[in-house]
Design an enzyme around this catalytic site. Structure first.
Site, PDB file in Angstrom:
ATOM      1  CD  GLU A   1      -0.346 -11.892  -4.572  1.00  0.00           C
ATOM      2  OE1 GLU A   1      -1.175 -11.181  -3.828  1.00  0.00           O
ATOM      3  OE2 GLU A   1       0.291 -11.409  -5.481  1.00  0.00           O
TER       4      GLU A   1
ATOM      5  CD  GLN B   1      -3.245  -1.000   0.386  1.00  0.00           C
ATOM      6  OE1 GLN B   1      -3.238  -0.005   0.016  1.00  0.00           O
ATOM      7  NE2 GLN B   1      -3.791  -2.146   0.309  1.00  0.00           N
TER       8      GLN B   1
ATOM      9  CG  ASP C   1      -7.051  -5.507  -1.034  1.00  0.00           C
ATOM     10  OD1 ASP C   1      -7.423  -4.739  -1.845  1.00  0.00           O
ATOM     11  OD2 ASP C   1      -6.060  -5.258  -0.433  1.00  0.00           O
TER      12      ASP C   1
ATOM     13  CE1 TYR D   1      -7.910 -11.046  -6.509  1.00  0.00           C
ATOM     14  CE2 TYR D   1      -9.381 -11.564  -5.007  1.00  0.00           C
ATOM     15  CZ  TYR D   1      -9.327 -11.490  -6.205  1.00  0.00           C
ATOM     16  OH  TYR D   1     -10.222 -11.937  -7.310  1.00  0.00           O
TER      17      TYR D   1
ATOM     18  CB  CYS E   1      -8.604   0.208  -5.756  1.00  0.00           C
ATOM     19  SG  CYS E   1      -8.333  -1.321  -6.828  1.00  0.00           S
TER      20      CYS E   1
HETATM   21  N1  SAH Z   1      -4.032  -7.259   0.514  1.00  0.00           N
HETATM   22  C1  SAH Z   1      -3.065  -6.594   0.089  1.00  0.00           C
HETATM   23  C2  SAH Z   1      -2.654  -6.571  -1.476  1.00  0.00           C
HETATM   24  C3  SAH Z   1      -3.925  -6.152  -2.161  1.00  0.00           C
HETATM   25  S1  SAH Z   1      -3.334  -5.522  -4.012  1.00  0.00           S
HETATM   26  C4  SAH Z   1      -2.678  -5.370   0.579  1.00  0.00           C
HETATM   27  O1  SAH Z   1      -3.300  -4.762   1.305  1.00  0.00           O
HETATM   28  O2  SAH Z   1      -1.451  -4.955   0.593  1.00  0.00           O
HETATM   29  C5  SAH Z   1      -4.101  -7.045  -4.901  1.00  0.00           C
HETATM   30  C6  SAH Z   1      -3.150  -8.176  -4.684  1.00  0.00           C
HETATM   31  O3  SAH Z   1      -3.795  -9.267  -5.575  1.00  0.00           O
HETATM   32  C7  SAH Z   1      -1.698  -8.203  -5.690  1.00  0.00           C
HETATM   33  O4  SAH Z   1      -0.839  -8.268  -4.754  1.00  0.00           O
HETATM   34  C8  SAH Z   1      -1.706  -8.982  -6.717  1.00  0.00           C
HETATM   35  O5  SAH Z   1      -0.722  -9.480  -7.084  1.00  0.00           O
HETATM   36  C9  SAH Z   1      -2.857 -10.074  -6.358  1.00  0.00           C
HETATM   37  N2  SAH Z   1      -3.465 -10.502  -7.286  1.00  0.00           N
HETATM   38  C10 SAH Z   1      -4.125 -10.184  -8.696  1.00  0.00           C
HETATM   39  N3  SAH Z   1      -4.857 -11.160  -9.234  1.00  0.00           N
HETATM   40  C11 SAH Z   1      -4.972 -12.213  -8.343  1.00  0.00           C
HETATM   41  C12 SAH Z   1      -5.719 -13.374  -8.572  1.00  0.00           C
HETATM   42  N4  SAH Z   1      -6.493 -13.690  -9.545  1.00  0.00           N
HETATM   43  N5  SAH Z   1      -5.398 -14.250  -7.637  1.00  0.00           N
HETATM   44  C13 SAH Z   1      -4.971 -13.889  -6.391  1.00  0.00           C
HETATM   45  N6  SAH Z   1      -4.145 -12.723  -5.959  1.00  0.00           N
HETATM   46  C14 SAH Z   1      -4.154 -11.895  -7.167  1.00  0.00           C
END
Ligand code: SAH
Ligand code: NI
Length: 458
Positions: A340, A290, A388, A319, A415
């Site tokens: 992830e 973030q 997320d 995610y 987002c």
């Molecule tokens: N929850 C974390 C990251 C959120 S960003 C935080 O608050 O920091 C979204 C994340 O989802 C990223 O790390 C991205 O690599 C991952 N992502 C994207 N597509 C995805 C999918 N299909 N399955 C799992 N993760 C995914």
């Protein structure tokens, strides 16, 4: 019968218009005989002279030439350069109005897309000081007047406007960029030339831990060859004692994507540490983290409040990135399962669990949409599920899998209000009540809208 609609304006014409609305990107909207014109730096209620500079079939773009009236919500911008680059498109709108603009964005999509106007959308949680908040910067490096410059791209272009103060970044990051720029000048490092795809140094990326002060410098180059590193590295370390990591990233492609595949560690390791609440996190150059550390805690606190854990719950975090939400929740739950898609992030997440002596979290590499149905097959039941996702929101199969696995609560961090509204409608159809939405301002001065939603099983 289809009638022919003609565009009522043409390029370079000047018109007097009154701004009626803002697009979700923060541009003013005026209408000329029903035809919308989008105008930068224009606020609702303002009467302006606009010069049309582009016309399409159903809308056009114009430039504000003269303000005949000015909105009471308008604030003076900090720097004329900031108006030319795209990094702070809402800077001319007072901060309190930025917050209500973001709340309204969510209300609008809940009405228009989700068809759930009754869902309470709370006031956006903002920052006391909505400047200097970013913990990460990526600035292009180019040659201008025979000199290596750092700055930012002019809106809708690839020309770099040299800048020294970016205002929305941690001032220590701005300082680090200038220091590195000066060292690069000393050793006559060749800046990248985008048109010809020649030269070498493309971008300087800097990350700084808000609580630890640790700095990572990433030098993005076109070729693996890099200038006199034996001189540059000690110079950087001497000038910037907070630097814990220097990484060269090689990106040989002719592309807008900033980072390439290959990393060469020049100093320390490919990581710095920062803290969120009382957990430490290792962050590598490529992992998602973030960008607004102060508001991250506000956001995560809301996730914790909505989850209302007592210590007995099984939590699923989809995610997960480098595990920031998972590890924050683990302290209040029985077990957290997290997934992830990026391998480096999963490695970071596992290391972060160890670093904080947290052993009730399982991190897995995979996609949320493939992994969740498997988890269900293995008989895992969840009390709370957190998602997320990136801007595109949840895959349809994933929504179905969530409904199947039937957690009591779903906490949705989003987002992108449009995909959030689409997904909330599907979850509501699948038996969930959408209780409340809390927007949190993670990106002051920009149009980006982040929010947390609480859903409960009916
Ligand atoms: N929850 C974390 C990251 C959120 S960003 C935080 O608050 O920091 C979204 C994340 O989802 C990223 O790390 C991205 O690599 C991952 N992502 C994207 N597509 C995805 C999918 N299909 N399955 C799992 N993760 C995914
Ligand atoms: Ni028609």
């Amino acid at each position: 019968m289809k009638t022919q609609h003609t565009v009522p304006v043409s390029k370079n014409e000047k018109h007097i218009v009154t701004i009626e609305d803002l697009t979700h990107e923060g541009m003013g909207v005026a209408k000329i005989k029903g035809y919308p014109i989008f105008i930068d730096n224009a606020l609702p209620g303002e009467k302006i002279e606009v010069k049309i500079h582009k016309t399409g079939k159903s809308f056009g773009y114009g430039k504000a030439m003269k303000f005949l009236t000015s909105s009471k919500d308008r604030v003076e911008i900090k720097d004329e350069h900031l108006g030319k680059v795209g990094i702070s498109p809402l800077q001319h709108l007072s901060y309190s109005k930025q917050l209500s603009f973001k709340q309204d964005q969510v209300k609008n999509v809940m009405q228009r897309i989700a068809k759930m106007p009754e869902v309470p959308v709370k006031q956006t949680l903002g920052m006391k000081n909505p400047w200097g908040y970013r913990n990460k910067a990526q600035v292009p490096v180019r040659k201008q007047n025979e000199k290596l410059v750092t700055g930012f791209f002019r809106k809708n272009s690839h020309d770099v406007i040299p800048m020294e103060n970016f205002y929305i970044q941690d001032p220590k990051i701005d300082e680090a960029i200038l220091t590195v720029r000066n060292i690069m000048r000393t050793y006559s490092v060749k800046p990248y030339n985008e048109q010809q795809h020649t030269g070498n140094l493309r971008h300087i990326m800097v990350r700084r831990g808000y609580h630890t002060g640790e700095i990572m410098i990433v030098l993005v180059t076109r070729t693996a060859k890099l200038f006199p590193t034996s001189k540059i590295i000690p110079d950087i370390l001497e000038a910037l004692p907070e630097v814990k990591s220097i990484v060269q990233n090689v990106n040989p492609k002719h592309t807008n994507v900033i980072l390439g595949e290959e990393n060469i560690v020049l100093h320390g390791e490919d990581k710095i540490v920062d803290t969120i609440f009382d957990n430490q996190f290792e962050i590598s150059s490529k992992s998602f983290y973030q960008v607004n550390p102060q508001q991250t805690e506000v956001l995560y606190q809301k996730v914790l409040d909505y989850a209302a854990l007592t210590g007995n719950e099984t939590v699923i975090d989809l995610y997960a990135g480098i595990g920031t939400i998972s590890l924050t929740m683990a302290k209040h739950a029985k077990h957290v399962y997290a997934v992830e898609i990026i391998e480096d992030a999963v490695k970071n997440a596992k290391a972060n669990a160890t670093l904080n002596n947290i052993d009730n979290v399982t991190f897995e590499l995979g996609t949320a949409e493939e992994w969740l149905p498997q988890l269900a097959e293995n008989g895992i039941k969840a009390d709370v599920l957190v998602v997320d996702p990136p801007r595109k929101g949840l895959e349809k199969e994933l929504v179905e899998a969530i409904i199947d696995i039937a957690p009591k609560k779903v906490v949705y961090v989003s987002c992108n209000p449009a995909t959030l509204a689409r997904d909330l409608a599907l979850l509501a159809e699948g038996g969930y009540d959408v209780k409340e939405i809390q927007p949190v301002d993670m990106f002051p001065q920009t149009h980006h809208v982040e929010s947390v939603t609480l859903l409960e099983k009916r």
